[in-house]
Design an enzyme around this catalytic site. Structure first.
Site, PDB file in Angstrom:
ATOM      1  N   GLY A 124      46.575  39.974  36.437  1.00 45.51           N
ATOM      2  CA  GLY A 124      46.626  41.604  36.588  1.00 45.51           C
ATOM      3  C   GLY A 124      47.695  42.165  36.233  1.00 45.51           C
ATOM      4  O   GLY A 124      47.823  43.345  35.962  1.00 45.51           O
ATOM      5  N   ASN A 181      40.037  39.966  41.989  1.00 50.63           N
ATOM      6  CA  ASN A 181      40.082  40.259  40.640  1.00 50.63           C
ATOM      7  C   ASN A 181      40.016  39.144  39.659  1.00 50.63           C
ATOM      8  O   ASN A 181      39.666  39.052  38.593  1.00 50.63           O
ATOM      9  CB  ASN A 181      41.270  40.773  40.225  1.00 50.63           C
ATOM     10  CG  ASN A 181      42.628  40.081  40.497  1.00 50.63           C
ATOM     11  OD1 ASN A 181      42.836  39.025  41.123  1.00 50.63           O
ATOM     12  ND2 ASN A 181      43.569  40.463  39.545  1.00 50.63           N
ATOM     13  N   LYS A 214      38.557  40.038  33.812  1.00 46.56           N
ATOM     14  CA  LYS A 214      39.062  38.903  33.550  1.00 46.56           C
ATOM     15  C   LYS A 214      37.844  38.183  32.869  1.00 46.56           C
ATOM     16  O   LYS A 214      38.149  37.263  31.822  1.00 46.56           O
ATOM     17  CB  LYS A 214      39.622  38.169  34.660  1.00 46.56           C
ATOM     18  CG  LYS A 214      40.919  38.525  35.178  1.00 46.56           C
ATOM     19  CD  LYS A 214      41.655  37.924  36.147  1.00 46.56           C
ATOM     20  CE  LYS A 214      42.886  38.360  36.533  1.00 46.56           C
ATOM     21  NZ  LYS A 214      43.837  37.630  37.797  1.00 46.56           N
ATOM     22  N   ASP A 266      42.848  32.937  43.065  1.00 51.17           N
ATOM     23  CA  ASP A 266      42.939  33.035  44.396  1.00 51.17           C
ATOM     24  C   ASP A 266      42.271  34.429  44.962  1.00 51.17           C
ATOM     25  O   ASP A 266      42.390  34.453  46.246  1.00 51.17           O
ATOM     26  CB  ASP A 266      44.340  32.973  44.801  1.00 51.17           C
ATOM     27  CG  ASP A 266      45.084  34.015  44.568  1.00 51.17           C
ATOM     28  OD1 ASP A 266      45.172  34.675  43.280  1.00 51.17           O
ATOM     29  OD2 ASP A 266      45.823  34.727  45.293  1.00 51.17           O
ATOM     30  N   ASP A 303      45.018  32.503  36.825  1.00 48.81           N
ATOM     31  CA  ASP A 303      45.538  33.293  37.218  1.00 48.81           C
ATOM     32  C   ASP A 303      47.129  33.250  37.546  1.00 48.81           C
ATOM     33  O   ASP A 303      47.353  32.004  37.420  1.00 48.81           O
ATOM     34  CB  ASP A 303      45.101  33.868  38.706  1.00 48.81           C
ATOM     35  CG  ASP A 303      45.647  34.859  39.372  1.00 48.81           C
ATOM     36  OD1 ASP A 303      46.062  35.892  38.939  1.00 48.81           O
ATOM     37  OD2 ASP A 303      45.783  34.686  40.505  1.00 48.81           O
ATOM     38  N   LEU A 304      47.961  34.177  37.694  1.00 51.38           N
ATOM     39  CA  LEU A 304      49.113  34.054  37.923  1.00 51.38           C
ATOM     40  C   LEU A 304      49.639  34.060  39.168  1.00 51.38           C
ATOM     41  O   LEU A 304      49.857  33.161  39.918  1.00 51.38           O
ATOM     42  CB  LEU A 304      50.185  34.995  37.195  1.00 51.38           C
ATOM     43  CG  LEU A 304      50.472  34.851  35.708  1.00 51.38           C
ATOM     44  CD1 LEU A 304      51.359  35.839  35.228  1.00 51.38           C
ATOM     45  CD2 LEU A 304      51.558  33.521  35.675  1.00 51.38           C
ATOM     46  N   ASP A 305      49.761  35.259  39.922  1.00 55.57           N
ATOM     47  CA  ASP A 305      50.202  35.416  41.307  1.00 55.57           C
ATOM     48  C   ASP A 305      49.242  34.830  42.331  1.00 55.57           C
ATOM     49  O   ASP A 305      48.228  34.885  42.214  1.00 55.57           O
ATOM     50  CB  ASP A 305      50.327  36.880  41.406  1.00 55.57           C
ATOM     51  CG  ASP A 305      51.650  37.528  40.733  1.00 55.57           C
ATOM     52  OD1 ASP A 305      52.795  37.235  40.945  1.00 55.57           O
ATOM     53  OD2 ASP A 305      51.200  38.088  40.009  1.00 55.57           O
TER      54      ASP A 305
END
Length: 299
Positions: free
Chosen positions: A45, A242, A216, A239, A10-12
């Protein structure tokens, strides 16, 4: 599980630190993994363009699964797969969110759409303030919000009716912001029996709508199959909620140290926080064959 052959992050709140940047430590760890023959894919996302921006700034290039799994792009930016929402369902989400006075956005094959720039900025500011962003001032957050508006390629429209009615427009994700938990829960209740729709969150105060197969986990599983990798040999890091589908479907689901409690409970493995380069830590353990040092639960 034999060894990690594919790392999905994931990114954020995961790959990105509290300033929404890829740290040097994390960038170097990803490059070491790629050099060792381990594939790395970002699963976010965010829209593709907004997900790609921090990777480019860090000198990284990898496939990107965007909009929670609704789109998958290869390293060259070629769209491989897409999973749009049913237009009837999108229209119903539009109706219900509008009925409750919510601010919301639509992300499509033609970019993102919003009806109110000021509410957009306020929504991003509220979301950041509700997260663990100690030391990040309001002006920095607002600059990030303005950057997001540009890089998500969001277009202002009077309403979403033309977007929904346009037969050449595919709607991939609808995102709403509100710090009113009651309203968000009310909207969630309205759609809990809608099989053509899945609802997730990526931060406190938001609600995201996708097609069930536009999650995802399903997008990651499809990507892994195309490159000949079994999901048992995939390490996924996340984290928030999603991320649940990919954390559960991957052979190694890793919760960030800053992850929501519910995410930590479903993950057998835990790393340190995004502020402490948690993804780099997990990658190093994987490359050294020391994943058991991150094990927290037997699930």
């Amino acid at each position: 599980m034999n060894k990690v052959k594919l790392i999905a992050s994931d990114l954020d709140g995961t790959l990105l630190n509290e300033r929404a940047e890829v740290s040097d430590e994390t960038a170097q760890a990803i490059k070491r993994a790629q050099k060792a023959g381990v594939s790395v894919v970002v699963v976010s996302g965010r829209s593709y363009s907004f997900a790609k921006a921090p990777l480019q700034e860090a000198g990284l290039n990898c496939p990107i699964i965007s909009l929670n799994g609704a789109e998958t792009y290869d390293e060259e930016g070629t769209l491989l797969t897409s999973v749009p929402l049913d237009k009837y369902v999108a229209a119903k989400v539009d109706e219900v969110c509008s009925e409750h006075g919510l601010y919301y956005e639509m992300f499509t094959n033609k970019g993102g759409f919003s009806t109110d720039y000021e509410r957009f900025l306020t929504g991003v500011l509220d979301i950041f303030k509700s997260a663990n962003t100690a030391g990040v001032d309001d002006d920095t957050i607002l600059q990030f919000a303005k950057k997001r508006f540009r890089e998500e390629r969001i277009e202002l429209v009077d309403d979403f009716s033309d977007v929904i009615k346009d037969n050449t427009t595919d709607i991939y994700k609808i995102l709403t912001f509100s710090m009113d938990k009651h309203v968000l829960n009310t909207v969630r209740e309205r759609f809990k029996e809608t099989p053509e729709l899945v609802m997730t969150t990526s931060a406190k105060g938001n609600l995201e709508f996708n097609a069930p197969m536009g999650q995802k986990g399903y997008a990651l599983a499809h990507f892994a199959r195309t490159v000949g990798i079994d999901m048992s040999d995939v390490m996924a890091l996340g984290d928030h909620f999603n991320d649940v589908s990919m954390l559960q479907m991957a052979g190694v689901g890793v919760a960030m140290g800053n992850a929501e409690d519910g995410i930590k409970q479903i993950c057998r493995y835990h790393t340190i926080s995004n502020k402490e380069h948690g993804v780099a830590h997990a990658i190093q353990k994987a490359l050294e064959g020391k994943l058991e040092e991150m094990r927290k639960y037997d699930i």
